[in-house]
Design a protein around this motif. Sequence first.
Motif, mmCIF file in Angstrom:
data_model
loop_
_atom_site.group_PDB
_atom_site.id
_atom_site.type_symbol
_atom_site.label_atom_id
_atom_site.label_comp_id
_atom_site.label_asym_id
_atom_site.label_seq_id
_atom_site.Cartn_x
_atom_site.Cartn_y
_atom_site.Cartn_z
ATOM 1 N N HIS A 1 -26.570 10.578 72.372
ATOM 2 C CA HIS A 1 -25.186 10.609 72.833
ATOM 3 C C HIS A 1 -24.858 9.354 73.639
ATOM 4 O O HIS A 1 -25.750 8.685 74.177
ATOM 5 C CB HIS A 1 -24.951 11.839 73.719
ATOM 6 C CG HIS A 1 -24.936 13.135 72.963
ATOM 7 N ND1 HIS A 1 -24.654 13.220 71.620
ATOM 8 C CD2 HIS A 1 -25.147 14.417 73.380
ATOM 9 C CE1 HIS A 1 -24.703 14.495 71.245
ATOM 10 N NE2 HIS A 1 -25.009 15.240 72.289
ATOM 11 N N GLY A 2 -23.558 9.067 73.726
ATOM 12 C CA GLY A 2 -23.110 7.923 74.517
ATOM 13 C C GLY A 2 -21.812 8.252 75.237
ATOM 14 O O GLY A 2 -21.084 9.167 74.836
ATOM 15 N N LEU A 3 -21.557 7.532 76.310
ATOM 16 C CA LEU A 3 -20.328 7.722 77.097
ATOM 17 C C LEU A 3 -19.537 6.423 77.087
ATOM 18 O O LEU A 3 -20.125 5.333 77.027
ATOM 19 C CB LEU A 3 -20.675 8.039 78.557
ATOM 20 C CG LEU A 3 -21.669 9.160 78.829
ATOM 21 C CD1 LEU A 3 -21.953 9.218 80.336
ATOM 22 C CD2 LEU A 3 -21.115 10.484 78.329
ATOM 23 N N LEU B 1 -26.771 19.268 89.003
ATOM 24 C CA LEU B 1 -25.474 19.457 88.352
ATOM 25 C C LEU B 1 -25.677 20.231 87.052
ATOM 26 O O LEU B 1 -26.493 19.834 86.220
ATOM 27 C CB LEU B 1 -24.842 18.089 88.051
ATOM 28 C CG LEU B 1 -23.525 18.056 87.281
ATOM 29 C CD1 LEU B 1 -22.438 18.833 88.005
ATOM 30 C CD2 LEU B 1 -23.070 16.604 87.078
ATOM 31 N N GLY B 2 -24.989 21.353 86.887
ATOM 32 C CA GLY B 2 -25.139 22.094 85.630
ATOM 33 C C GLY B 2 -24.806 23.559 85.789
ATOM 34 O O GLY B 2 -23.869 23.917 86.488
ATOM 35 N N ARG B 3 -25.575 24.370 85.119
ATOM 36 C CA ARG B 3 -25.414 25.813 85.242
ATOM 37 C C ARG B 3 -26.545 26.359 86.095
ATOM 38 O O ARG B 3 -27.648 25.833 86.077
ATOM 39 C CB ARG B 3 -25.495 26.476 83.863
ATOM 40 C CG ARG B 3 -24.230 26.447 83.062
ATOM 41 C CD ARG B 3 -24.418 27.165 81.722
ATOM 42 N NE ARG B 3 -25.395 26.501 80.882
ATOM 43 C CZ ARG B 3 -26.573 27.003 80.525
ATOM 44 N NH1 ARG B 3 -26.935 28.215 80.945
ATOM 45 N NH2 ARG B 3 -27.400 26.327 79.745
ATOM 46 N N ILE B 4 -26.237 27.439 86.839
ATOM 47 C CA ILE B 4 -27.293 28.173 87.534
ATOM 48 C C ILE B 4 -27.911 29.116 86.504
ATOM 49 O O ILE B 4 -27.351 30.160 86.187
ATOM 50 C CB ILE B 4 -26.712 28.989 88.703
ATOM 51 C CG1 ILE B 4 -26.119 28.069 89.774
ATOM 52 C CG2 ILE B 4 -27.786 29.893 89.322
ATOM 53 C CD1 ILE B 4 -27.114 27.227 90.529
ATOM 54 N N SER B 5 -29.040 28.684 85.938
ATOM 55 C CA SER B 5 -29.682 29.557 84.955
ATOM 56 C C SER B 5 -31.178 29.299 85.012
ATOM 57 O O SER B 5 -31.617 28.229 85.445
ATOM 58 C CB SER B 5 -29.139 29.280 83.551
ATOM 59 O OG SER B 5 -29.537 28.001 83.131
ATOM 60 N N LEU C 1 -26.946 15.566 78.641
ATOM 61 C CA LEU C 1 -25.883 14.598 78.923
ATOM 62 C C LEU C 1 -25.862 14.150 80.379
ATOM 63 O O LEU C 1 -25.567 12.987 80.687
ATOM 64 C CB LEU C 1 -24.545 15.260 78.549
ATOM 65 C CG LEU C 1 -23.395 14.430 78.016
ATOM 66 C CD1 LEU C 1 -23.825 13.428 76.968
ATOM 67 C CD2 LEU C 1 -22.323 15.371 77.446
ATOM 68 N N VAL C 2 -26.194 15.061 81.291
ATOM 69 C CA VAL C 2 -26.071 14.743 82.719
ATOM 70 C C VAL C 2 -26.998 13.598 83.128
ATOM 71 O O VAL C 2 -26.694 12.833 84.043
ATOM 72 C CB VAL C 2 -26.299 16.015 83.572
ATOM 73 C CG1 VAL C 2 -27.739 16.484 83.482
ATOM 74 C CG2 VAL C 2 -25.875 15.803 85.006
#
Lengths: 364, 364
Positions: free
Chosen positions: B157-159, B178-182, B262-263
């Motif tokens: 991927h790219g930004l 940074l993300g989901r709490i899982s 991605l992060v």
Amino acid sequence: MKIAQIAPLAESVPPLLYGGTERIVSYLTEELVRQGHDVTLFASGDSRTSAELVPITEKALRLNPRVVDPIPYHMMLLEEVRRRADEFDALHFHIDLLHHPMTQDFAGRTITTLHGRLDLPDLPPFYRTFADNSLVSISDHQRLPMPPVNWAGTVYHGLPAGLLSPRFQVEDGYLAFLGRISPEKRPDRAIRIAARSGMPLRIAAKVDAVDRAYWESDIAPLIEQYPNVRFIGEINEAQKADFLGRASALLFPIDWPEPFGLVMIEAMACATPTIAFRCGSVPEVIDHGVSGFIVESEDEAVAAVADLPKLDRAIVRAAFDARFTAERMAADYVALYHDLPGARTDAARLRRERGEGAGLQVVA
Amino acid sequence: MKIAQIAPLAESVPPLLYGGTERIVSYLTEELVRQGHDVTLFASGDSRTSAELVPITEKALRLNPRVVDPIPYHMMLLEEVRRRADEFDALHFHIDLLHHPMTQDFAGRTITTLHGRLDLPDLPPFYRTFADNSLVSISDHQRLPMPPVNWAGTVYHGLPAGLLSPRFQVEDGYLAFLGRISPEKRPDRAIRIAARSGMPLRIAAKVDAVDRAYWESDIAPLIEQYPNVRFIGEINEAQKADFLGRASALLFPIDWPEPFGLVMIEAMACATPTIAFRCGSVPEVIDHGVSGFIVESEDEAVAAVADLPKLDRAIVRAAFDARFTAERMAADYVALYHDLPGARTDAARLRRERGEGAGLQVVA
């Protein structure tokens, strides 16, 4: 004709336990073979058929604990159909939605029976997109929520004539309730109707996980309350003839837009009348005063129980033989296959297989 | 080239909130347009693009409370693509499974990026059926559970280079999560690593319904226990540059086969290094000792925090510019489009559009 039947993969054809769609596909397939057609059945590999079986998965998806997502397997099903599509004079789909984009190239030879309820918000935009594809409803009532589409016809379900034997004399009869314990099937109404009629009620039903709370809060206590009610749990196909045949009537006190209601014609085959609430397909299946009574309230249902002796069980069975055999269902479908805009005749297909072009025929 | 991008309909392109796939489709689409390609984007009607938008639904499905079943809308998407398929030199699908049977007639011009994890039991039989279709992985590691298929390539991927500004000097830095709490993201590890390092930790994360119990039993009490940990809830795209850019490092202590992550490149764009556990794509994305540290235990992670001053933030950003821009991503994809077995050149398409047959060209 050379016909493809494309079944869902959730259950085998026929299903081991529940699976109304797969059961109808089985009855239709076997009857088409009996009538001399060349039928290919695309289904799970544990299906049993006298047609050619194209097995997509080893077993029915619902019986395989390793299956998480049914979609990939249905895509594999579509790919098998696509590879062989050119062989068939008619392709008959029973999987609702997933095939429509893929079948557009041979849509003229494709027909789809819609087996479920159609009053869902996601369906009108979908069917507007595919408005030219030939669809079959299983009752006229089922069509009500749909946008304008290309209805090829309504074909009522049918059962093999010998599947359920009629029983013309019933002693010590009871009222029967057969199906799922769920709010839209209204077992509570059945219990009250039986109590007010002074008739025993036998409930043969499964309780799905989703209906467990309803069972515990609403139905189990009601059954406790009435000594004339017996809950006998799930029954299998073999037990149905006895359960329905020994009943004075089937109670079908539904409260939802039933698209067909197979159990009504199962009772009819056993010569057992049905007392049904006027919902969905009911007025199309039951002839009021002939194969049962159509009611609109519990009061009317109680009165109908009192009127049961006025019905002749031989005539109930005759209504089944006239309208709801698999033979009639298959004949209806064959007529629709012939009427498809792109239907091929046997002769045309044989010419194609011999490599003779249509143009040569014009000259000959 | 004339290129179709086919996005999922769950979120708009780009998404209003979460939706990694739709975000990548947006970056790719805008960059292809910028590079001079003629791009058509099939997506939800609330998408925003400089390409031609073919709107399938009025809004993204996840934002529409009337949507029960996403499948019918994706069938409508496929039908729109089918009707226009002949226009495109390359068709690029981002919807995983549903299109494969339908695209077989133009499979030579079709390519599919697999955006999710592939270690699911239902996928190997599916991909064996469609083994010839061109697939793109988003990391080499993502391919491990797959049967032999036709991999066209791995495209990371790219930004957009200007999306997140680098911050080369950080004062009063903190560790960022940074993300989901899982459970598979392991926020518990992040909390312990920060505590042992004596560094503040800021957690920007959403708690999905499915992870609510984990949050309440495992993570909320742990946050209570450590005064150096701050939970700041969900943040939006605009807040990311600040949140990541002011951090000394991103902690990525995952415990699952992350297909891309991605992060990590978002942090890299901000010039912020990542301390990541060796899982899934991590060794392909992070250059150990350059754009971050790859660790295999909490002890190693604590040591890595102590080593952060050894990393040059300008070099972290340089790693992003070299490998993870949308420009590089789009160039990679264009190369794959050209290599497709049925790829058409602009010249060939123009000839077709003018009605000149290929046979005429041979003679000319």
